[in-house]
Each structure stands twice: as structure tokens, then as C-alpha cells.
Scaffold this active site. Structure first.
Site, PDB file in Angstrom:
ATOM      1  NE  ARG A 135      -5.960   1.464  10.637  1.00  0.00           N
ATOM      2  CZ  ARG A 135      -4.885   1.903  10.130  1.00  0.00           C
ATOM      3  NH1 ARG A 135      -4.177   0.873   9.372  1.00  0.00           N
ATOM      4  NH2 ARG A 135      -4.611   3.381   9.815  1.00  0.00           N
ATOM      5  CE1 TYR A 194      -2.415  -2.952   9.517  1.00  0.00           C
ATOM      6  CE2 TYR A 194      -4.463  -3.903  10.342  1.00  0.00           C
ATOM      7  CZ  TYR A 194      -3.978  -2.997   9.618  1.00  0.00           C
ATOM      8  OH  TYR A 194      -4.784  -2.278   8.849  1.00  0.00           O
ATOM      9  CG  HIS A 208      -5.034  -8.210  12.656  1.00  0.00           C
ATOM     10  ND1 HIS A 208      -4.567  -8.888  11.558  1.00  0.00           N
ATOM     11  CD2 HIS A 208      -6.133  -7.539  12.156  1.00  0.00           C
ATOM     12  CE1 HIS A 208      -5.056  -8.503  10.504  1.00  0.00           C
ATOM     13  NE2 HIS A 208      -6.058  -7.806  10.766  1.00  0.00           N
ATOM     14  CG  ASP A 254      -2.345  -2.082   5.688  1.00  0.00           C
ATOM     15  OD1 ASP A 254      -0.965  -2.348   5.675  1.00  0.00           O
ATOM     16  OD2 ASP A 254      -2.439  -1.053   6.086  1.00  0.00           O
ATOM     17  CD  GLU A 312      -3.123  -0.715   2.188  1.00  0.00           C
ATOM     18  OE1 GLU A 312      -3.454   0.537   2.284  1.00  0.00           O
ATOM     19  OE2 GLU A 312      -3.863  -1.672   2.647  1.00  0.00           O
ATOM     20  CD  GLU A 367     -11.796   0.094   3.706  1.00  0.00           C
ATOM     21  OE1 GLU A 367     -11.718   0.407   2.666  1.00  0.00           O
ATOM     22  OE2 GLU A 367     -12.950  -0.020   4.420  1.00  0.00           O
ATOM     23  CG  ASP A 388      -7.234  -3.463   7.185  1.00  0.00           C
ATOM     24  OD1 ASP A 388      -7.130  -3.499   5.955  1.00  0.00           O
ATOM     25  OD2 ASP A 388      -6.967  -2.345   7.716  1.00  0.00           O
TER      26      ASP A 388
END
Length: 721
Positions: free
Chosen positions: A319, A317, A362, A100, A27, A104, A102
């Protein structure tokens, strides 16, 4: 006759595994730099810079008549990046999508895969995921590619479409009925409602006066201060100074004796490693970071920094809502503790439980290598990176250490008046007797570790009262939300997810629906008006319970228990009918907030009108558009010269203050916001003050007036500076 022999075409050399060219798409450029250092020459690493394909901005982009099919287009300004990635994919034998880990990130990978396969049908496109940007984690991910997680993609699609339908239905309504340029979001509107409701409680609160009484005692060489805890067996009622002075008069000169001593030991357990909301809350309280800044700095630590000759992601990570830690990381931590803190290493690893709604996709936020202590990486990090990394490292390491213990000793001192009234003064001191996990805490250390001194006393000791200290206080109303406390509430009420907490607050601040004041979140007049319209006409859709139920359904989509078009169909019918009904029946209040004034434009001589703009009220000339003159709105009359007091900002950091328009002839200045209320004692204007002792409260601007006046003006200014 010579016979011609055909030239043999050399056979194409078959590619070996080492000749393969593999494109890895991440990203961000920062993460690309980290990957390039970990992977060999066969790998080419490029950055997508986030989403390249999304819903259009100029229209809703959702076909509500056709199963809510989204219309995806290349994001404006991103076509060149997509073209370059497709060009690189054409040269590659395989494409690995490393966005990433997740929702998104999965959607970004899904869109990229579709874009690549639409041009290169036979190209191998795989997804790789990892929880930390370290050489081992990246190599393991590359060796174990996986298919796209369709359930995760469907969950992102459902959330994106739902938010688009809500936002693109409510926003035009606000433009038409309230003011151009306004917008409303599904989750942000609920957060705004919570902040506005708290503000109503703050504004309606009426402080009440009360007093406390302390006394200085002396026993031999020991001197200390204790507070009145009981009067005639009950908690003392001290509503005013007269009540305090009556007690002082009663017990002044009376004999005092230590009547009781108690000891209490308390066990303090270490806290679990950070989840996103806890990290944001702690960074706000300990470091003064906004939630946006916390996530930006955490992203830098996650994507990778240069530590000597090595580039490494320092944290996992960021989040997550799970406190789970991988067995490998746990083993590494216990080995490190066994070497450095063997006496604080429990017999077995400590276990922590995640919340009921935790996704557990996660791990908790932790350092990737526990051996990278804050001291060892100081020279490689900037100040913000080091401070955030330090609290992450301390929280993780301390989470697997032994408990701490404190001992609190409290003494009661009895004073009996000549008339038989009995007062009990109390003093307590706390001492850390076993440091346990506190041995690694520096930035995260607390008052328990520091403790407070306790005088050497025993029951029966006779004491003398040296001096009494009566003190006036006012009851504090409910505190406004800070970023830390609103995140706590959002998480508690199941509104939003770890990835959305920071954006929710940022959007409200960026749209000027709320502002920050002394780290507190305060709704603006614009925010209050929008909230009023939404609560009056869409109460069920800006309701905490409804929003939480939608989050649950979105989770069910992610867990493959619910089809998202069915969920949207159930929501869309009633919601669309409500929007249409309000659109027909709600009278426009455009311009209703504009107020005629007696102020005259110095450029054209016409009157100014008070208008609500993006950044609050301002004065605009009624001669617009021929005259575009504007002014700040006076908020009070200057107490020195009767000029107008207006809002201003300091140079540099742009700190808010209020000054007289007659400057430099008048030097009046206040760092407190005037409110539309006169002091009932001296008729000067009131201001909204904040200090740690009294919290938010209203007080008179006049330093010589004691109406709810908690501190001298100059003293407060010196403290702020």
C-alpha cells in the site's frame, strides 16, 4: 545452648539480556509464522487479527458536543483475543507492536499500547515498523524500536470519525425515506456518482454507422492488405455502403503505385516500479484480477511464503503511492543486472518522480530479493501468487534497464481513377530494433515487442489490387468504468488513498449498488436511486472537488499542520443542518419503486407486486406474510414461444444468462441482457451486447435482423465459451 542461625534466602538471579521475554504482536497469523522463524527463543509472537478496539457499531460513538471525542470499545467477538494478548504481555518484559506500517496499523498499535498500559503501567511497550518481511528487515526493526507516531494516529482518528459522522447521518435518512437497510459512505458515494454519471452517457449515446475500406495488393510474391487513408487529399468520409461502393467502382482496375515510404524510430522508456493503483490496474488488465483479489494475493506475498527451507516475504509493503526505491535495493538490482544483463545496464541508476500528492511513506512495490526470479520460485507459489509476483518482479527489474527502440516503416500506395480521383492506401509495419528492458518482460510484454510484418516495397513499385474489403462499423460510446479505470480516476482526482481503492469498489459491489458485467462496473437500479437522492439533496458532499479537498485536509492532519477537531467542526455544522433540513422536507419514497402487476401467484391466487430488493427487482406475493412466494421478474417475451424470459444463473460458476420460463419445452437462451426497448425493424426485443470490436452497444436479439447487429449470436457464444 545452641544458637539458631537464620536460613539464608538465596538471592534472586538477575535477569540478563538473554533471559528477557519479549512479546511481539503482529496483525495476522501468517506474519506471525514468518516472525517466529526469524527471531530467537526469547521472543513470543502473537497476532491481533486486525483491530481489537474501535467505534461501536450500534451507535455513532462520537461526542459532537465534546470536541468530537470518539467512544472506543472492544470490538464484538474480539475480547478473548485481547485478553490473551494482555495475559502474554503480563509474562513479558517488553512488548513490541509490529502492526502494518500504515495509518490503520499505527492506530492498532496505539490502541494495544493503551490497553496494555491500563493493566500493566510499568511495562515497556514500543512500536517497530518495517517495509518488508525479511530476516534482516525484522531484526533491524526489533533492534530499533520507536514511539507511536501520534500524527499518524490522529490522522486515522480524524478519517474514522469523519466517515462515521457521514455514514451514520446519511444511512438512517435513506432507511427512512427510501428503503430499509441502505447505507451511504463519504468516499463510496462519490465513486458511485462517477459510475452513475458514466452510465447516463452510455445510455444516451446513439451509435452512428460508418465504413472502412481495405484492399489486398500483390507485388510479385509479396501480398498484403492496406487501408484507405485518403480520398482526394482528405480523410475519407464513408457514412454508408453506397459511399464505399462508389470508391471501389472508381478505382477498380486502375494502376496502383507505391508513392511514398517513411521510416520512424521510436524510443520506449521503462516504467517506474509499481505503486498500489498501478498494480491494481495492471493486474486487472493483464491477469483479470479484481482489485480486492490483487490486494489479497499481494498481502500473502508480503507476509511470507515458504521458499524451500526459508520463510520469506517476497515483496515489500503493497500500500504505497511512492515510486521511491531504497539505495540498498537499487544497488542489489544493478549488481544483478550487471551479471545477467550487462548490455542493458545504464551507466547510472534511473530516477522516477512520484506524484505531487504522494505520501512517500513507503517504497514502491518491489521484490525483496531480486535473485528470487519468477522461475526460481515457481514451485513454491500457487498460480495467482506466481502471476502477481511475476509482474511485480518484471516491472521492478525492467525499471532499471536501458530503453527499447522500434522502427516503423509506412508505405503509401496511390490509386488514380479514370476520372482523376485519387485514393491513398496505407500500410505500416513495426519492428523492435533494440529490446532493452523488454528482455526481462514476459507477462508484461506488449504489442511493441511483437511488432507486425512489413512487405518489402520501394517507391515506384507497381501493384495490382486483388480484392476490396468494405466493412461496416458503428461509433462507440463512452466506455463504462472497469475496476482499473475507476481506480485511475479516483487517483487522478485525489479521492481516497492506496489503502482505500479496493475497499471502495468492494463496498459498492457488496451492497449491490453496482455489478460487474464483462469486467465493466454497472450501477444497479438501487445504486441509481441512492445516487439520485444524494446528488439532489447533498450535491456538495458527493462532489469530487469537495471530497478531494477533505483528503487534503486529512493529509494536513497527518503532517501535523491541522488539528482534526477544528477540521470536523468546520464540516459538521453545515452538514448536520443539511441532514436535518432534508429529513424534515424530503417526502418518503418508500414503496414508490413497487409496481402492481397482472402476474398471479400460483400458490394463493393473489397478484404479484414488483419490488426492489437487495439484489434487484423481484416479484413478491401481495399475500405476504401469509404467502411468501417470490419469482424472478420477466424481462422480455420469448421470441420462440411467447413465454416469459427471466434472469438465471448457470451451475458452478454462476454465470448470468436469460432463459424462457417454459423450459424444458422451450430452449430459448441468451447471454445478453434484454432491455426495455423493441427493435424498430422487426419488433423483437433489444439486448445489450459487448464485444471487443464494438464495445458496449444495443442490438436486436433476432440473428436475422441487421439492426446494429455486430456479430452472429452463436459466434459470440462460442467466443465466450
Amino acid at each position: 545452648m545452641a544458637v539458631k542461625t537464620a536460613k539464608k534466602t538465596p538471592a534472586k538471579k538477575k535477569k540478563t539480556a538473554s533471559d528477557r521475554r519479549i512479546l511481539v504482536i503482529v496483525e495476522s497469523p501468517t506474519k506471525a509464522s514468518s516472525f517466529e522463524k526469524y527471531l530467537g527463543a526469547d521472543y513470543v509472537v502473537k497476532a491481533s487479527m486486525g483491530h481489537l478496539i474501535d467505534l461501536p457499531k450500534s451507535r455513532t460513538g462520537v461526542d459532537t458536543e465534546n470536541n468530537f471525542e470518539p467512544e472506543y470499545i472492544t470490538v464484538r467477538g474480539r475480547a478473548k483475543i485481547l485478553k490473551e494478548l494482555l495475559s502474554e504481555a503480563k509474562k513479558a518484559d517488553m512488548v513490541l507492536l509490529a502492526s502494518d506500517p500504515d495509518r490503520e496499523g499505527e492506530a492498532i498499535a496505539w490502541h494495544l499500547k493503551n490497553a496494555i498500559l491500563s493493566k500493566l503501567e510499568n511495562r515497556s511497550v514500543q512500536r517497530i515498523s518495517f517495509n518488508e518481511v525479511t530476516p534482516l528487515a525484522i531484526k533491524e526493526a526489533v533492534e530499533n524500536p520507536r514511539p507511536i507516531d501520534e500524527s499518524l494516529v490522529e490522522s486515522q482518528k480524524a478519517r474514522r470519525v469523519l466517515d462515521r459522522l457521514v455514514g451514520y447521518s446519511l444511512s438512517p435518512l435513506l432507511w427512512k425515506k427510501v428503503k430499509n437497510g441502505l447505507s451511504a459512505g463519504r468516499v463510496q458515494s462519490v465513486a458511485l456518482r462517477l459510475i452513475c454519471e458514466r452510465e447516463k452517457e452510455v445510455e444516451s449515446f446513439i451509435p452512428e454507422e460508418y465504413w472502412t475500406l481495405e484492399a489486398d495488393f500483390k507485388s510479385g510474391r509479396s501480398a498484403f492488405t492496406a487501408q484507405l487513408a485518403k480520398w482526394n487529399g482528405n480523410k475519407p468520409e464513408l457514412p454508408n455502403e453506397a459511399a464505399v461502393q462508389a470508391i471501389i467502382a472508381a478505382i477498380a482496375g486502375s494502376d496502383c503505385v507505391v508513392s511514398d515510404i517513411k521510416e520512424l524510430e521510436k524510443t520506449l522508456k521503462p516504467k517506474a516500479p509499481f505503486i498500489t493503483s498501478e498494480l491494481q490496474k495492471t493486474a486487472a488488465n493483464r491477469l483479470g484480477f479484481t482489485s480486492r483479489k490483487t490486494m489479497q494475493v499481494a498481502q500473502q506475498l508480503y507476509e511470507g511464503v515458504n521458499v524451500g527451507n526459508t520463510r520469506v516475504g517476497l515483496i515489500t509493503y503493497m500500500r504505497t503511492d511512492s515510486v521511491r526505491v531504497s539505495p540498498t535495493a537499487l544497488e542489489e538490482l544493478r549488481e544483478w543486472l550487471g551479471t545477467h544483463y550487462p548490455n542493458e545496464l545504464p551507466e547510472k541508476a534511473l530516477e522516477y518522480t512520484s506524484g505531487k500528492k504522494a505520501q512517500d511513506a513507503h517504497e514502491a512495490i518491489r521484490p525483496t530479493y531480486v535473485s528470487y526470479t519468477p522461475d526460481s520460485v515457481t514451485q513454491y507459489l500457487n498460480r495467482d501468487q506466481l502471476r502477481l509476483y511475476t509482474i511485480i518482479w518484471e516491472r521492478f527489474v525492467s525499471s532499471q534497464m536501458t530503453n527499447a527502440k522500434t522502427r516503423t516503416v509506412s508505405a503509401e500506395i496511390k490509386a488514380i481513377s479514370a476520372g482523376g480521383d485519387e485514393g491513398i492506401f496505407r500500410i505500416a509495419g513495426t519492428k523492435m530494433i533494440e529490446k532493452g528492458f523488454y528482455k526481462v518482460l514476459k507477462l508484461l510484454s506488449s504489442k511493441e515487442e511483437k511488432g507486425n510484418p512489413y512487405p518489402s516495397l520501394k517507391i515506384g513499385d507497381k501493384l495490382n489490387v486483388e480484392k476490396f474489403h468494405p466493412e461496416q462499423h458503428f461509433t462507440q460510446g463512452p466506455a463504462r468504468y472497469t475496476e482499473a479505470s475507476i481506480i485511475d480516476i479516483l487517483r487522478e482526482k485525489d479521492i481516497g488513498r492506496p489503502s482505500t481503492y479496493a475497499p471502495i469498489i468492494s463496498v459498492l459491489l457488496d451492497r449491490y449498488y453496482i455489478t460487474r458485467s464483462n469486467k465493466q462496473l454497472v450501477p444497479t437500479l438501487l445504486g441509481k436511486k441512492i445516487n439520485e437522492v444524494l446528488v439532489d439533496y447533498f450535491p456538495q458532499y458527493v462532489d469530487v472537488t469537495f471530497t478531494a479537498s477533505m483528503e487534503t485536509k486529512l493529509d494536513e492532519v497527518e503532517e501535523n499542520q491541522l488539528k482534526w477537531p477544528d477540521m470536523l467542526r468546520e464540516f459538521w455544522g453545515p452538514f448536520k443542518a443539511q441532514v436535518d433540513e432534508v429529513g424534515r422536507t424530503l417526502e418518503s419514497c418508500k414503496g414508490s419503486l413497487d409496481e402492481p402487476t397482472d402476474y398471479i401467484c400460483e400458490k394463493c391466487g393473489k397478484n404479484f407486486v414488483k419490488k426492489l430488493g437487495r439484489f434487484g427487482f423481484f416479484l413478491a406475493c401481495t399475500g405476504f406474510p401469509e404467502c411468501r412466494n417470490t419469482r424472478s421478474v420477466p424481462v422480455a417475451k420469448c421470441p420462440k414461444c411467447e413465454g416469459d424470459v427471466v434472469a438465471r444463473k448457470t451451475k458452478g460458476r454462476g454465470k448470468d444468462f436469460y432463459g424462457c420460463t417454459n423450459y424444458p419445452n422451450c430452449d430459448f437462451i441468451s447471454y445478453f441482457k434484454p432491455i426495455d426497448q423493441k427493435c424498430p425493424k422487426c419488433e423483437q426485443f433489444m439486448v445489450e451486447k459487448y464485444d471487443k470490436k464494438n464495445g458496449s452497444h444495443k442490438a436486436c436479439i433476432n440473428p436475422n435482423c441487421d439492426y446494429l447487429h455486430s456479430a452472429d449470436e452463436e459466434e459470440v457464444k462460442r467466443n465466450e465459451e
